[in-house]
Design a protein around this motif. Structure first.
Motif, PDB file in Angstrom:
ATOM      1  N   ARG A 308       1.129  -1.293   0.198  1.00  0.00           N
ATOM      2  CA  ARG A 308       0.248  -0.010   0.276  1.00  0.00           C
ATOM      3  C   ARG A 308       0.477   1.053  -0.243  1.00  0.00           C
ATOM      4  NH1 ARG A 308      -3.512  -2.810   3.602  1.00  0.00           N
ATOM      5  NH2 ARG A 308      -2.316  -2.484   5.436  1.00  0.00           N
ATOM      6  N   LYS A 309       1.837   1.159   1.081  1.00  0.00           N
ATOM      7  CA  LYS A 309       2.712   2.509   0.744  1.00  0.00           C
ATOM      8  C   LYS A 309       3.387   2.653  -0.215  1.00  0.00           C
ATOM      9  CE  LYS A 309       7.065   2.710   1.829  1.00  0.00           C
ATOM     10  NZ  LYS A 309       8.331   2.202   2.593  1.00  0.00           N
ATOM     11  N   ASP A 310       4.210   1.677  -1.002  1.00  0.00           N
ATOM     12  CA  ASP A 310       3.911   2.357  -2.808  1.00  0.00           C
ATOM     13  C   ASP A 310       3.441   2.500  -3.392  1.00  0.00           C
ATOM     14  OD1 ASP A 310       6.932   0.912  -1.368  1.00  0.00           O
ATOM     15  OD2 ASP A 310       6.831  -1.154  -2.597  1.00  0.00           O
ATOM     16  N   SER A 311       2.056   1.954  -3.268  1.00  0.00           N
ATOM     17  CA  SER A 311       1.582   2.311  -4.318  1.00  0.00           C
ATOM     18  C   SER A 311       1.443   3.651  -4.065  1.00  0.00           C
ATOM     19  CB  SER A 311       0.323   1.645  -4.036  1.00  0.00           C
ATOM     20  OG  SER A 311       0.323   0.305  -4.530  1.00  0.00           O
ATOM     21  N   GLY A 312       1.117   3.710  -3.284  1.00  0.00           N
ATOM     22  CA  GLY A 312       0.706   5.508  -2.679  1.00  0.00           C
ATOM     23  C   GLY A 312       1.392   6.412  -2.488  1.00  0.00           C
ATOM     24  N   THR A 313       3.259   5.508  -2.636  1.00  0.00           N
ATOM     25  CA  THR A 313       3.927   7.220  -3.377  1.00  0.00           C
ATOM     26  C   THR A 313       4.139   7.315  -4.551  1.00  0.00           C
ATOM     27  OG1 THR A 313       5.230   5.454  -1.300  1.00  0.00           O
ATOM     28  CG2 THR A 313       6.870   7.110  -2.612  1.00  0.00           C
ATOM     29  N   VAL A 314       3.204   6.736  -5.579  1.00  0.00           N
ATOM     30  CA  VAL A 314       3.273   6.884  -6.902  1.00  0.00           C
ATOM     31  C   VAL A 314       2.554   7.689  -7.357  1.00  0.00           C
ATOM     32  CG1 VAL A 314       3.082   5.299  -8.883  1.00  0.00           C
ATOM     33  CG2 VAL A 314       4.830   4.430  -7.170  1.00  0.00           C
ATOM     34  N   LEU A 315       1.338   7.163  -6.640  1.00  0.00           N
ATOM     35  CA  LEU A 315       0.370   8.149  -7.157  1.00  0.00           C
ATOM     36  C   LEU A 315       0.691   9.626  -6.527  1.00  0.00           C
ATOM     37  CD1 LEU A 315      -3.119   5.726  -6.550  1.00  0.00           C
ATOM     38  CD2 LEU A 315      -1.695   6.008  -8.534  1.00  0.00           C
ATOM     39  N   VAL A 316       1.402   8.960  -5.604  1.00  0.00           N
ATOM     40  CA  VAL A 316       0.786  10.913  -4.158  1.00  0.00           C
ATOM     41  C   VAL A 316       2.271  11.820  -5.298  1.00  0.00           C
ATOM     42  CG1 VAL A 316       1.376  12.516  -2.860  1.00  0.00           C
ATOM     43  CG2 VAL A 316       0.522  10.647  -2.531  1.00  0.00           C
ATOM     44  N   LEU A 355      12.254  14.246   1.581  1.00  0.00           N
ATOM     45  CA  LEU A 355      11.175  12.728   2.420  1.00  0.00           C
ATOM     46  C   LEU A 355      11.624  11.363   1.943  1.00  0.00           C
ATOM     47  CD1 LEU A 355       8.352  14.364   1.713  1.00  0.00           C
ATOM     48  CD2 LEU A 355       8.940  14.067   3.657  1.00  0.00           C
ATOM     49  N   PRO A 356      12.237  10.966   0.457  1.00  0.00           N
ATOM     50  CA  PRO A 356      12.202   9.637   0.869  1.00  0.00           C
ATOM     51  C   PRO A 356      14.062   9.166   1.472  1.00  0.00           C
ATOM     52  CG  PRO A 356      11.944  10.512  -0.964  1.00  0.00           C
ATOM     53  CD  PRO A 356      12.185  11.287  -0.784  1.00  0.00           C
ATOM     54  N   ARG A 357      14.628  10.085   2.347  1.00  0.00           N
ATOM     55  CA  ARG A 357      15.866   9.798   2.995  1.00  0.00           C
ATOM     56  C   ARG A 357      15.777   8.735   3.614  1.00  0.00           C
ATOM     57  NH1 ARG A 357      17.802  13.884   6.017  1.00  0.00           N
ATOM     58  NH2 ARG A 357      16.016  14.768   6.585  1.00  0.00           N
ATOM     59  N   THR A 358      14.155   8.702   4.499  1.00  0.00           N
ATOM     60  CA  THR A 358      14.057   8.144   5.453  1.00  0.00           C
ATOM     61  C   THR A 358      13.317   6.602   4.781  1.00  0.00           C
ATOM     62  OG1 THR A 358      12.429   9.029   6.319  1.00  0.00           O
ATOM     63  CG2 THR A 358      14.334   9.338   7.642  1.00  0.00           C
ATOM     64  N   ALA A 359      12.995   6.410   3.540  1.00  0.00           N
ATOM     65  CA  ALA A 359      12.379   5.604   3.207  1.00  0.00           C
ATOM     66  C   ALA A 359      13.375   4.357   2.504  1.00  0.00           C
ATOM     67  CB  ALA A 359      11.533   5.297   1.524  1.00  0.00           C
ATOM     68  N   ARG A 360      12.616   2.925   2.858  1.00  0.00           N
ATOM     69  CA  ARG A 360      12.876   1.531   2.481  1.00  0.00           C
ATOM     70  C   ARG A 360      12.236   0.950   1.305  1.00  0.00           C
ATOM     71  NH1 ARG A 360      11.051  -2.927   7.186  1.00  0.00           N
ATOM     72  NH2 ARG A 360      11.641  -4.314   4.560  1.00  0.00           N
ATOM     73  N   GLY A 361      12.867   0.781   0.170  1.00  0.00           N
ATOM     74  CA  GLY A 361      12.295   0.109  -1.247  1.00  0.00           C
ATOM     75  C   GLY A 361      12.924   1.094  -1.542  1.00  0.00           C
ATOM     76  N   THR A 362      12.912   0.708  -2.989  1.00  0.00           N
ATOM     77  CA  THR A 362      13.679   1.360  -4.394  1.00  0.00           C
ATOM     78  C   THR A 362      12.326   2.171  -5.021  1.00  0.00           C
ATOM     79  OG1 THR A 362      14.818  -0.324  -5.254  1.00  0.00           O
ATOM     80  CG2 THR A 362      14.400   0.999  -6.821  1.00  0.00           C
ATOM     81  N   THR A 363      11.052   1.415  -4.747  1.00  0.00           N
ATOM     82  CA  THR A 363      10.323   2.410  -5.224  1.00  0.00           C
ATOM     83  C   THR A 363      10.440   3.819  -4.648  1.00  0.00           C
ATOM     84  OG1 THR A 363       8.756   0.552  -5.469  1.00  0.00           O
ATOM     85  CG2 THR A 363       7.233   2.573  -5.798  1.00  0.00           C
ATOM     86  N   ALA A 364      10.286   3.618  -3.204  1.00  0.00           N
ATOM     87  CA  ALA A 364       9.466   4.467  -2.461  1.00  0.00           C
ATOM     88  C   ALA A 364      10.866   5.272  -2.108  1.00  0.00           C
ATOM     89  CB  ALA A 364       9.506   4.099  -0.310  1.00  0.00           C
ATOM     90  N   ARG A 365      11.786   4.714  -2.332  1.00  0.00           N
ATOM     91  CA  ARG A 365      12.885   6.096  -2.820  1.00  0.00           C
ATOM     92  C   ARG A 365      13.175   6.854  -4.104  1.00  0.00           C
ATOM     93  NH1 ARG A 365      16.973   5.167   1.701  1.00  0.00           N
ATOM     94  NH2 ARG A 365      18.519   6.457   0.700  1.00  0.00           N
ATOM     95  N   VAL A 366      12.980   6.086  -5.253  1.00  0.00           N
ATOM     96  CA  VAL A 366      13.721   6.686  -5.819  1.00  0.00           C
ATOM     97  C   VAL A 366      12.218   7.754  -6.636  1.00  0.00           C
ATOM     98  CG1 VAL A 366      14.143   5.649  -9.033  1.00  0.00           C
ATOM     99  CG2 VAL A 366      15.397   4.411  -7.029  1.00  0.00           C
ATOM    100  N   VAL A 367      10.717   7.138  -7.195  1.00  0.00           N
ATOM    101  CA  VAL A 367      10.139   7.361  -7.502  1.00  0.00           C
ATOM    102  C   VAL A 367      10.044   8.925  -7.113  1.00  0.00           C
ATOM    103  CG1 VAL A 367       7.531   8.032  -8.140  1.00  0.00           C
ATOM    104  CG2 VAL A 367       9.094   5.324  -8.012  1.00  0.00           C
ATOM    105  N   PRO A 368       9.802   9.485  -6.148  1.00  0.00           N
ATOM    106  CA  PRO A 368       9.557  10.927  -5.240  1.00  0.00           C
ATOM    107  C   PRO A 368      11.088  11.868  -6.165  1.00  0.00           C
ATOM    108  CG  PRO A 368       9.338   9.383  -3.693  1.00  0.00           C
ATOM    109  CD  PRO A 368      10.008   8.468  -4.984  1.00  0.00           C
ATOM    110  N   ARG A 369      11.823  10.865  -5.487  1.00  0.00           N
ATOM    111  CA  ARG A 369      13.053  12.670  -6.483  1.00  0.00           C
ATOM    112  C   ARG A 369      13.234  12.335  -8.402  1.00  0.00           C
ATOM    113  NH1 ARG A 369      17.892   9.258  -2.351  1.00  0.00           N
ATOM    114  NH2 ARG A 369      16.913  10.177  -0.738  1.00  0.00           N
ATOM    115  N   LEU A 370      12.073  11.477  -8.970  1.00  0.00           N
ATOM    116  CA  LEU A 370      11.848  11.498 -10.389  1.00  0.00           C
ATOM    117  C   LEU A 370      10.995  11.996 -10.282  1.00  0.00           C
ATOM    118  CD1 LEU A 370      12.785   7.843 -11.484  1.00  0.00           C
ATOM    119  CD2 LEU A 370      14.370   9.336 -11.640  1.00  0.00           C
ATOM    120  N   ALA A 371      10.227  12.242  -9.628  1.00  0.00           N
ATOM    121  CA  ALA A 371       8.809  13.536  -9.954  1.00  0.00           C
ATOM    122  C   ALA A 371       9.411  14.607  -9.370  1.00  0.00           C
ATOM    123  CB  ALA A 371       7.939  13.165  -8.638  1.00  0.00           C
TER     124      ALA A 371
END
Length: 455
Positions: A308-316, A355-371
């Protein structure tokens, strides 16, 4: 007179995850005891150890070798992987071709919706062309709502694409000749998408599909967007206000995601049988003790929360790059509003990058920075600073990008600094807090609300 019985030797047999407590006479061997417990002592690689790790002779009596109350550990060899298991597992992780086709259909729906907002379908030579196309897209969305894919990839693709096709159908169904047709089309499309997402979520929950977690996140995202668009439409406010509010609230939503996505019952955290001091009634049933948390339950709960967190991260994360151009291209009523749009872009970019500095997982760390990179690029290209030099605004944003890139290189090589981390925490907090006020300044929300209240 009979001789006194020999004292028994009490042992605890730890066989894998099972524990067996036995009491034996000293002459009984461990081999006989293990055979009676269902263990094949002739199995190759079988090892029997005591608590200190010393191998035990299983053919001798337990009396001379083990003390009363000792623990015997039975270690079995790991089962070999069957032939072809690695190939099968890697093949099963590949997304099926059906999922790619469904996603391609979703991209087509977005293209059709964009073309509808630009007035392209109204030029079709066929009478009622937009309505026919809307009906086709709506029927396709209904088919995807009821689809039950055999794989998780197909189910996830259907969950994502069905609301997108519903949005496109809603946009096409609005007559472009109406007043405020573009804003009305977007609002209708988002409402239809929210309804389709709700139906898909209900079907996934009833079928206990693996896409139920993703469908819930998609439903919340489209419901919030539809509520914002409908509220501004009914209040007679411009659509840029809803877009600015959604962009400004994205950093807040991204920060709150980790705590919102995990669901643990309160009864699992607090034993009410020990903390309750009052009873609901004299004859009321006693509160049951919390169930024991198992490894499988913890892994399932954490896995669903991560999903759920990865999906929400991508959508947000895609809210900023998707809606920020609407704010930046809207004519600013004042110079303060123009600089507010620039501040909005900077706050959102900083929040998405830090914000992704404390996140775990590739999706939560990469997608917000690309955005964040996309937001900076849009701000450089689309920001209108009025009397100020556009080169100045572009220079400021480019400097921000260079600072982010320059700090990422040493960080990626292992450089750490407590002072830099605390400084980044402060900048991140300021960016998250100031993003929404900057969004309201960018669209001159106070003047809009004053004009709407005065009629």
């Amino acid at each position: 007179m009979s001789a006194p019985a020999a004292p028994l030797v009490r042992l605890a047999l730890q066989i894998g995850g099972d524990r067996l407590d036995v009491a034996l006479t000293p002459e009984v061997s461990l081999a006989a005891t293990l055979r009676s417990a269902g263990v094949d002592v002739r199995e190759p690689g079988l090892v029997v150890l005591d608590s200190s790790g010393r191998p035990l002779a299983i053919d001798e009596g337990v009396g001379p070798n083990l003390a009363d109350g000792a623990v015997v550990h039975v270690v079995r060899p790991a089962a070999p992987d069957p032939v072809g298991r690695r190939t099968t597992g890697s093949a099963s992780r590949r997304p099926p071709a059906q999922a790619g086709l469904v996603l391609l259909g979703g991209v087509g729906g977005l293209v059709v919706a964009g073309a509808a907002l630009l007035g392209v379908p109204s030029a079709l030579p066929v009478a009622g062309g937009p309505q026919v196309l809307a009906a086709v897209l709506g029927l396709t969305a209904v088919a995807l709502v009821t689809a039950r894919g055999s794989s998780r990839g197909v189910a996830d693709a259907a969950t994502l694409v069905a609301p997108v096709l519903g949005f496109a159908a809603g946009v096409l169904a609005v007559d472009p000749a109406l007043a405020r047709a573009h804003q009305l089309a977007v609002a209708v499309g988002l409402v239809v998408a929210a309804v389709v997402a709700a139906a898909r979520h209900a079907v996934s929950r009833i079928a206990r599909s693996a896409a139920a977690d993703l469908s819930g996140v998609v439903l919340v995202a489209f419901a919030v967007a539809a509520a914002a668009a409908a509220a501004t439409l009914l209040a007679g406010l411009p659509g840029a206000l809803a877009a600015a509010v959604l962009v400004g609230a994205a950093p807040l939503a991204l920060r709150a995601l980790p705590s919102l996505t995990i669901a643990v019952p309160d009864e699992q955290l607090v034993d009410l049988t020990l903390t309750a001091r009052t009873a609901l009634s004299v004859r009321g049933p006693r509160r049951p003790a919390p169930a024991r948390a198992t490894r499988q339950q913890v892994e399932l709960t954490v896995g669903r929360a991560e999903r759920r967190k990865d999906s929400g991260t991508v959508l947000v994360a895609i809210v900023g790059p998707l809606l920020l151009p609407v704010v930046l291209t809207t004519p600013a009523p004042s110079a303060v509003a123009r600089w507010g749009s620039l501040a909005l872009a900077g706050c959102v970019a900083l929040a998405l990058a830090l914000l992704p500095r404390t996140a775990r997982g590739t999706t939560a760390r990469v997608v917000p920075r690309l955005a964040a990179a996309a937001v900076l690029a849009e701000a450089v290209v689309l920001t209108d600073v009025g009397g100020a030099s556009p080169v100045l605004a572009a220079t400021v944003l480019v400097l921000v990008a260079l600072v982010a890139a320059g700090t990422s290189l040493p960080t990626g090589r292992g450089w750490r600094s407590v002072a830099a981390s605390r400084c980044a925490d402060g900048i991140e907090s300021l960016a998250v807090v100031l993003a929404l006020p900057a969004a309201l300044v960018a669209v001159d929300a106070i003047a809009l609300l004053r004009a709407a209240a005065s009629g």
